[in-house]
Design an enzyme around this catalytic site. Structure first.
Site, PDB file in Angstrom:
ATOM      1  N   GLY A 210     -16.827  26.087 -16.852  1.00 14.62           N
ATOM      2  CA  GLY A 210     -17.076  25.931 -18.284  1.00 14.62           C
ATOM      3  C   GLY A 210     -15.835  25.469 -19.018  1.00 14.62           C
ATOM      4  N   GLU A 232     -13.357  26.951 -12.908  1.00 16.85           N
ATOM      5  CA  GLU A 232     -13.372  25.485 -12.891  1.00 16.85           C
ATOM      6  C   GLU A 232     -13.631  25.062 -14.317  1.00 16.85           C
ATOM      7  OE1 GLU A 232     -14.303  22.037 -13.436  1.00 16.85           O
ATOM      8  OE2 GLU A 232     -16.198  22.388 -12.398  1.00 16.85           O
ATOM      9  N   CYS A 266     -16.775  17.270 -15.794  1.00 17.76           N
ATOM     10  CA  CYS A 266     -15.378  17.692 -15.888  1.00 17.76           C
ATOM     11  C   CYS A 266     -14.463  16.754 -15.122  1.00 17.76           C
ATOM     12  CB  CYS A 266     -15.230  19.119 -15.356  1.00 17.76           C
ATOM     13  SG  CYS A 266     -16.129  20.347 -16.300  1.00 17.76           S
TER      14      CYS A 266
END
Length: 448
Positions: A210, A232, A266
């Site tokens: 997140g 992560e 991400c």
């Protein structure tokens, strides 16, 4: 009003609402997971649990279209990418089914002196809380739950509030595959309830994918309660172009790296750092390629996400950047855009743009390209494109990141460790490293 709801970002329609868990339901879920964690690992073998994970993979294949349709509706993922996400999950589950026994096998240690033997046995640590995001609703769960269920840990899974339908569907698949009650529990918890879960002494550890803010909050609670965590978090991955014998192909790779999941990944390439002699041609081709994708772009996950990205771009321009865009935001649909002229004093220089917005930088030398790449609070992934193999190895070695991909994009795999450094988090998922994170490596030393 519940915070768990399916809102189709393409239309803004609230498709379904799901009730948030009560405190009593949260307590019951922890109890169920803890009871299963005490008994199930002792009544099943690694091979037994690997067979169950293999069945999860089979069910993903059987329900492929249904699974894909759900996340298209929940968070706007392009359907072909949704199907690809389901397929990647199948590969992950099959990878751990194939390799778990080898990864978790007893390990003998050669003694330096004395009689007897020493062996390390790998086993579960208990109940794990997983806090997962909306951008890859199945893949994020697969890389966390897959290896840990094979180990024999039990899972409490808090999914993103906008993904309750896919979360419920996954929980049903694990049950259908044959996992016992309490092995995998979907829990629609609030943030306060999640904090309570982490603090509960029956919960051994937590994994979160997140935002930085969420990661910091979880790490603080976990640290206060002496719990291990894997985080992560965000990324602003550099895409370095130092030379090319086919600039069109390099531009295509750059666009693919930026537009994956409509830019909401991400580890998507976000900052494009280009050698001086290629810069002008790259910017021209890349801008045309990115802006030209505007007509077929999928919506972002929500109107709120699109509004936030719009504000970031406006702030970047207000601080001196130049933007070339495919048009104006319409609801959750955000037009692809390219930013140039972003200087180090512009707030955009240190930010992550979570959507189809790219920033391009000119580098006068290899050293300057590396300096720009590393001048970020993040350190998740990175990309290096060059025709010089020695240069590729040299630059890859100097980049501050958890992952470097040379002359290719979309090269992630179930067998490859995934994770970052700096404010991108810590710990690894996938590969043999991913199955090691929440394992008790128990030493048994026999003397005489």
């Amino acid at each position: 009003m519940t915070e768990y709801a399916v809102t189709d970002p393409a239309t803004g329609e609230v498709v379904a609402e799901y009730p948030t868990a009560t405190d009593a339901e949260v307590a019951a879920a922890i109890t169920a997971a803890a009871e299963t964690a005490r008994t199930w690992p002792r009544t099943s073998t690694v091979a037994d649990r690997a067979a169950l994970i293999r069945r999860v993979a089979e069910l993903h294949t059987e329900r492929r279209d249904q699974l894909a349709d759900v996340i298209v509706r929940e968070m706007g993922k392009p359907r072909e990418e949704a199907l690809g996400e389901v397929d990647f999950c199948v590969a992950i589950y099959e990878y751990y089914a194939d390799n778990a026994e080898a990864f978790l096998a007893d390990e003998s240690i050669t003694l330096l002196g004395g009689q007897g033997s020493a062996v390390v046995k790998r086993g579960p640590i208990g109940v794990l809380l997983g806090i997962m995001p909306w951008n890859f609703p199945y893949y994020q769960v697969a890389r966390f739950a897959g290896p840990n269920l094979v180990v024999g840990n039990t899972i409490l899974l808090k999914h993103a509030p906008q993904c309750p339908e896919s979360a419920e569907l996954l929980a049903l698949l694990f049950l259908e595959a044959g996992f016992p009650q309490g092995a995998y529990i979907d829990i629609r918890a609030t943030n306060d309830q999640a904090a309570t879960i982490i603090a509960d002494p029956r919960v051994a550890a937590v994994s979160l994918t997140g935002s930085e803010r969420a990661g910091a909050a979880v790490a603080e609670i976990a640290g206060r309660n002496l719990k291990k965590c894997v985080l992560e978090l965000g990324g602003s991955d550099p895409f370095i172009v130092l030379s090319s014998d086919d600039l069109d192909a390099t531009v295509d790779a750059a666009a693919a790296a930026r537009l994956d999941n409509t830019g909401q990944a991400c580890n998507a390439a976000k900052r494009f750092i280009v050698a001086d002699d290629l810069y002008d041609a790259f910017v021209e081709k890349f801008t045309a390629r990115l802006v030209g994708a505007g007509d077929g772009i999928a919506p972002l996950s929500s109107v709120r996400a699109a509004e936030g990205l719009e504000a970031q771009v406006a702030a970047a321009v207000a601080n001196g950047a130049t933007v070339t865009s495919a048009g104006e935001r319409k609801g959750a649909f955000f037009p692809p855009a390219v930013l140039t002229g972003v200087t180090s004093d512009n707030p955009a220089y240190q930010q992550e743009f979570f959507g189809p917005v790219a920033t391009v930088y000119r580098a006068e030398s290899e050293d300057e390209a590396i300096a720009i790449a590393n001048d970020t609070p993040f350190g998740l992934g990175s990309y290096v494109f060059t025709t010089d193999a020695d240069q590729a190895a040299r630059v890859a070695d100097r980049i501050d990141a958890g992952m470097v991909f040379v002359n290719g994009v979309g090269a992630e795999g179930a067998e490859l460790p995934f994770g970052g450094i700096k404010r991108s988090g810590f710990g690894r998922e996938l590969g043999k490293y991913g199955i090691e994170e929440f394992v008790n490596k128990k030493l048994i030393r026999t003397v005489g």
